[in-house]
Design an enzyme around this catalytic site. Sequence first.
Site, mmCIF file in Angstrom:
data_model
loop_
_atom_site.group_PDB
_atom_site.id
_atom_site.type_symbol
_atom_site.label_atom_id
_atom_site.label_comp_id
_atom_site.label_asym_id
_atom_site.label_seq_id
_atom_site.Cartn_x
_atom_site.Cartn_y
_atom_site.Cartn_z
ATOM 1 C CB CYS A 1 1.705 12.680 11.872
ATOM 2 S SG CYS A 1 0.312 13.818 11.732
ATOM 3 C CB CYS B 1 -5.548 9.678 13.141
ATOM 4 S SG CYS B 1 -5.532 11.416 12.647
ATOM 5 C CB CYS C 1 -2.749 7.162 11.582
ATOM 6 S SG CYS C 1 -1.469 7.660 10.415
ATOM 7 C CB CYS D 1 -2.548 10.661 -4.685
ATOM 8 S SG CYS D 1 -3.938 10.378 -5.779
ATOM 9 C CB CYS E 1 -4.508 13.925 -5.886
ATOM 10 S SG CYS E 1 -5.438 13.782 -4.333
ATOM 11 C CB CYS F 1 -10.118 13.395 -2.955
ATOM 12 S SG CYS F 1 -9.877 11.667 -2.539
ATOM 13 N NE ARG G 1 -8.975 6.507 -5.469
ATOM 14 C CZ ARG G 1 -8.725 7.804 -5.347
ATOM 15 N NH1 ARG G 1 -8.455 8.324 -4.189
ATOM 16 N NH2 ARG G 1 -8.760 8.584 -6.396
HETATM 17 S S1 SF4 Z 1 -3.985 10.190 9.550
HETATM 18 FE FE1 SF4 Z 1 -1.892 9.900 10.315
HETATM 19 S S2 SF4 Z 1 -0.662 11.263 9.046
HETATM 20 FE FE2 SF4 Z 1 -2.803 11.927 8.794
HETATM 21 S S3 SF4 Z 1 -3.109 13.496 10.358
HETATM 22 FE FE3 SF4 Z 1 -3.744 11.553 11.304
HETATM 23 S S4 SF4 Z 1 -1.878 10.817 12.369
HETATM 24 FE FE4 SF4 Z 1 -1.231 12.389 10.896
#
Ligand code: SF4
Length: 369
Positions: free
Chosen positions: A64, A68, A71, A108, A139, A199, A271
């Site tokens: 990705c 984040c 993540c 989901c 979802c 959600c 949740r």
């Molecule tokens: S949480 Fe992870 S998968 Fe989702 S946008 Fe951020 S880096 Fe990408």
Amino acid sequence: MSLASAPTAQSHTIRQDWTKAEVEALYALPFNDLLFQAQVVHRQHFDPNEVQVSTLLSIKTGACPEDCKYCPQSARYDTGLEKERLLEIEKVLERAKEAKQVGSTRFCMGAAWRNPRDRDMPYIVKMVEEVKALGLETCMTLGMLTRDQAVALKQAGLDYYNHNLDTSPEYYGDIITTRTYQDRLNTLENVRAAGMNVCSGGIVGMGETVGDRASMLVQLANLPEQPQSVPINMLVKVKGTPLDNVEDLDYFEFIRTIAVARIMMPKSHVRLSAGREAMNEQMQALCFMAGANSIFYGCKLLTTSNPDTHEDVLLFKKLGINTERTRDFSDEAHQQVLEEEIAQQNESDKSELFYDATAAKPQPAVAEA
Ligand code: SF4
């Protein structure tokens, strides 16, 4: 709080004008008073002994472009995660059928994307249509959505779209820099306008303050319509991500967050989401008491571990909690097997009757698109 100031049915109509100061005052209540208040609200709107169950599947894993900091799916961090391309629809359907068989009512599907590309949409739409045809609620969490994409998903039969706010607007810049808080709010607006259920929740234990937790809940509760589903995730740390070494959050703060969310969003499903595997049964029971009424079944949450479904069934049995699954399994033979297994587990659990926070082991964090 005295009993005289306990909440009444009238005091808990839906409010969307919460202030941060009010929410901080809720957080500051004595623990038992807060839980009592949350239970009163919970019982006004839900069966307190029923939990909704969903299953989550990663349909495209890793690589990705977003940053984040919690993540493992971000291409920016070396977490040893195995990347996977978009799953074939047949494989998704196999997993959806399994989920239905073990009692999940909602399926989901999550993809590690900044946003779906328009050329991906026909395939995603087909996936939704086919999962929906199995008789499951659907979802998806695919990142940011345009209005047109949201409408296409709604027309395909998508029931819920997940897009978390993650944290407070104040702390947000410390966690993500590749999309803005407003981008997130815009996606939620597109989902709402298309007529889908929202959600949206967040992650706690990322080094934020109690003020940040309060501020995040204010954002969620004061949306034009409160999200129908509010996942509260406990960060579980993944080696290689920037939050790997963040200080642990006291578990009572997590339970408080569930209770405050319940009070502020009385009609939403709250949740108990990522981080559950590190929680023992007593901790999870307190979360249900605080007003959590939804979980994910299945041993994996996108890329990270989750309690085994069978353990959840046993826990629900001990607590007298019903799900559609346990109702389906209310035949005598199955009841007997469950009771025998609980008896066996009780024997081996006798030494662990009380929750020991030091026993909780760090687990990899779940990715939330
Ligand atoms: S949480 Fe992870 S998968 Fe989702 S946008 Fe951020 S880096 Fe990408």
